[in-house]
Design a protein around this motif. Structure first.
Motif, PDB file in Angstrom:
ATOM      1  N   SER A  75       0.835  -1.193   0.000  1.00  0.00           N
ATOM      2  CA  SER A  75       0.000   0.000   0.000  1.00  0.00           C
ATOM      3  C   SER A  75       0.877   1.253   0.000  1.00  0.00           C
ATOM      4  O   SER A  75       2.083   1.188   0.185  1.00  0.00           O
ATOM      5  CB  SER A  75      -0.919   0.014   1.222  1.00  0.00           C
ATOM      6  OG  SER A  75      -0.155   0.076   2.402  1.00  0.00           O
ATOM      7  N   THR A  78      -1.233   6.602   1.701  1.00  0.00           N
ATOM      8  CA  THR A  78      -2.663   6.875   1.815  1.00  0.00           C
ATOM      9  C   THR A  78      -3.454   5.630   2.174  1.00  0.00           C
ATOM     10  O   THR A  78      -4.637   5.716   2.476  1.00  0.00           O
ATOM     11  CB  THR A  78      -3.226   7.425   0.487  1.00  0.00           C
ATOM     12  OG1 THR A  78      -3.061   6.422  -0.518  1.00  0.00           O
ATOM     13  CG2 THR A  78      -2.526   8.702   0.067  1.00  0.00           C
ATOM     14  N   LEU A  80      -3.960   3.283  -0.041  1.00  0.00           N
ATOM     15  CA  LEU A  80      -4.490   2.787  -1.308  1.00  0.00           C
ATOM     16  C   LEU A  80      -3.453   1.918  -2.003  1.00  0.00           C
ATOM     17  O   LEU A  80      -2.248   2.099  -1.834  1.00  0.00           O
ATOM     18  CB  LEU A  80      -4.860   3.951  -2.227  1.00  0.00           C
ATOM     19  CG  LEU A  80      -5.908   4.927  -1.713  1.00  0.00           C
ATOM     20  CD1 LEU A  80      -6.054   6.086  -2.678  1.00  0.00           C
ATOM     21  CD2 LEU A  80      -7.235   4.241  -1.502  1.00  0.00           C
ATOM     22  N   THR A  81      -3.914   0.993  -2.812  1.00  0.00           N
ATOM     23  CA  THR A  81      -3.009   0.190  -3.630  1.00  0.00           C
ATOM     24  C   THR A  81      -2.572   1.008  -4.844  1.00  0.00           C
ATOM     25  O   THR A  81      -3.144   2.065  -5.131  1.00  0.00           O
ATOM     26  CB  THR A  81      -3.695  -1.093  -4.120  1.00  0.00           C
ATOM     27  OG1 THR A  81      -4.761  -0.725  -5.009  1.00  0.00           O
ATOM     28  CG2 THR A  81      -4.220  -1.928  -2.974  1.00  0.00           C
ATOM     29  N   GLU A  83      -3.056   0.318  -7.970  1.00  0.00           N
ATOM     30  CA  GLU A  83      -4.159   0.377  -8.939  1.00  0.00           C
ATOM     31  C   GLU A  83      -5.194   1.418  -8.517  1.00  0.00           C
ATOM     32  O   GLU A  83      -5.718   2.165  -9.340  1.00  0.00           O
ATOM     33  CB  GLU A  83      -4.814  -0.998  -9.094  1.00  0.00           C
ATOM     34  CG  GLU A  83      -5.936  -1.038 -10.110  1.00  0.00           C
ATOM     35  CD  GLU A  83      -5.509  -0.583 -11.503  1.00  0.00           C
ATOM     36  OE1 GLU A  83      -6.341   0.054 -12.187  1.00  0.00           O
ATOM     37  OE2 GLU A  83      -4.368  -0.851 -11.911  1.00  0.00           O
ATOM     38  N   GLN A  84      -5.495   1.491  -7.235  1.00  0.00           N
ATOM     39  CA  GLN A  84      -6.449   2.489  -6.748  1.00  0.00           C
ATOM     40  C   GLN A  84      -5.897   3.897  -6.969  1.00  0.00           C
ATOM     41  O   GLN A  84      -6.647   4.807  -7.336  1.00  0.00           O
ATOM     42  CB  GLN A  84      -6.750   2.260  -5.267  1.00  0.00           C
ATOM     43  CG  GLN A  84      -7.572   1.020  -5.011  1.00  0.00           C
ATOM     44  CD  GLN A  84      -7.646   0.674  -3.530  1.00  0.00           C
ATOM     45  OE1 GLN A  84      -6.694   0.886  -2.786  1.00  0.00           O
ATOM     46  NE2 GLN A  84      -8.782   0.113  -3.131  1.00  0.00           N
ATOM     47  N   CYS A  85      -4.601   4.078  -6.766  1.00  0.00           N
ATOM     48  CA  CYS A  85      -3.982   5.391  -7.020  1.00  0.00           C
ATOM     49  C   CYS A  85      -4.096   5.759  -8.496  1.00  0.00           C
ATOM     50  O   CYS A  85      -4.380   6.912  -8.832  1.00  0.00           O
ATOM     51  CB  CYS A  85      -2.521   5.388  -6.588  1.00  0.00           C
ATOM     52  SG  CYS A  85      -2.281   5.389  -4.815  1.00  0.00           S
ATOM     53  N   ARG A  86      -3.868   4.797  -9.396  1.00  0.00           N
ATOM     54  CA  ARG A  86      -4.005   5.060 -10.838  1.00  0.00           C
ATOM     55  C   ARG A  86      -5.427   5.489 -11.188  1.00  0.00           C
ATOM     56  O   ARG A  86      -5.632   6.390 -11.992  1.00  0.00           O
ATOM     57  CB  ARG A  86      -3.609   3.819 -11.634  1.00  0.00           C
ATOM     58  CG  ARG A  86      -2.131   3.707 -11.900  1.00  0.00           C
ATOM     59  CD  ARG A  86      -1.812   2.602 -12.878  1.00  0.00           C
ATOM     60  NE  ARG A  86      -1.856   1.286 -12.259  1.00  0.00           N
ATOM     61  CZ  ARG A  86      -0.935   0.801 -11.448  1.00  0.00           C
ATOM     62  NH1 ARG A  86       0.113   1.528 -11.142  1.00  0.00           N
ATOM     63  NH2 ARG A  86      -1.042  -0.406 -10.933  1.00  0.00           N
ATOM     64  N   GLN A  87      -6.414   4.849 -10.567  1.00  0.00           N
ATOM     65  CA  GLN A  87      -7.804   5.205 -10.838  1.00  0.00           C
ATOM     66  C   GLN A  87      -8.116   6.609 -10.340  1.00  0.00           C
ATOM     67  O   GLN A  87      -8.785   7.384 -11.020  1.00  0.00           O
ATOM     68  CB  GLN A  87      -8.747   4.192 -10.190  1.00  0.00           C
ATOM     69  CG  GLN A  87      -8.712   2.833 -10.841  1.00  0.00           C
ATOM     70  CD  GLN A  87      -9.516   1.795 -10.076  1.00  0.00           C
ATOM     71  OE1 GLN A  87     -10.010   2.045  -8.986  1.00  0.00           O
ATOM     72  NE2 GLN A  87      -9.640   0.608 -10.666  1.00  0.00           N
ATOM     73  N   VAL A  88      -7.619   6.947  -9.171  1.00  0.00           N
ATOM     74  CA  VAL A  88      -7.870   8.269  -8.597  1.00  0.00           C
ATOM     75  C   VAL A  88      -7.207   9.362  -9.435  1.00  0.00           C
ATOM     76  O   VAL A  88      -7.733  10.466  -9.551  1.00  0.00           O
ATOM     77  CB  VAL A  88      -7.377   8.323  -7.135  1.00  0.00           C
ATOM     78  CG1 VAL A  88      -7.344   9.739  -6.606  1.00  0.00           C
ATOM     79  CG2 VAL A  88      -8.243   7.439  -6.253  1.00  0.00           C
ATOM     80  N   PHE A  93     -11.700  10.568 -13.400  1.00  0.00           N
ATOM     81  CA  PHE A  93     -11.988  10.796 -11.990  1.00  0.00           C
ATOM     82  C   PHE A  93     -11.799  12.270 -11.637  1.00  0.00           C
ATOM     83  O   PHE A  93     -12.614  12.851 -10.912  1.00  0.00           O
ATOM     84  CB  PHE A  93     -11.096   9.914 -11.105  1.00  0.00           C
ATOM     85  CG  PHE A  93     -11.446  10.014  -9.646  1.00  0.00           C
ATOM     86  CD1 PHE A  93     -12.545   9.341  -9.141  1.00  0.00           C
ATOM     87  CD2 PHE A  93     -10.683  10.790  -8.789  1.00  0.00           C
ATOM     88  CE1 PHE A  93     -12.878   9.435  -7.796  1.00  0.00           C
ATOM     89  CE2 PHE A  93     -11.016  10.881  -7.447  1.00  0.00           C
ATOM     90  CZ  PHE A  93     -12.108  10.205  -6.945  1.00  0.00           C
TER      91      PHE A  93
END
Length: 101
Positions: A75, A78, A80-81, A83-88, A93
């Motif tokens: 992680s 934050t 977040l993983t 992949e989650q950071c890339r999405q954000v 977004f």
């Protein structure tokens, strides 16, 4: 100069453009910089620090530091993983957040 150009092209092959970050993608920036610095029709010399830049980019592409300094957790600070950071950080977004304001 051609040796540097070939090394830069090899880096770009391994560094795809992220379509979710239009106008903010590092891969796209590097391609534009290649055109700027290595203009084939230009007789100008390479930037003074071209060798150092290439070495740094090659280290990133080859995950030299990632492999040398293994992390205990997957992680981020934050929580977040990756992949989650890339999405954000995607343009969609960011547009959604701006529309919510």
């Amino acid at each position: 100069m051609s040796q540097h150009y070939k090394r830069f092209l090899a880096i770009l092959e391994k560094w795809p453009v992220d379509k979710t970050k239009q106008g903010r993608d590092l891969g796209q920036f590097l391609r534009e910089k290649l055109i700027q610095d290595y203009n084939i029709t230009s007789t100008s010399k390479l930037p003074k620090n071209a060798e150092k830049q290439l070495e740094s980019l090659e280290n990133i592409v080859k995950n030299i530091h990632h492999d040398k300094y293994l992390r205990k957790y997957n992680s981020t600070s934050t929580g977040l993983t990756g992949e989650q950071c890339r999405q954000v950080l995607s343009s969609e977004f960011l547009e959604y957040i701006n529309n919510e304001k």
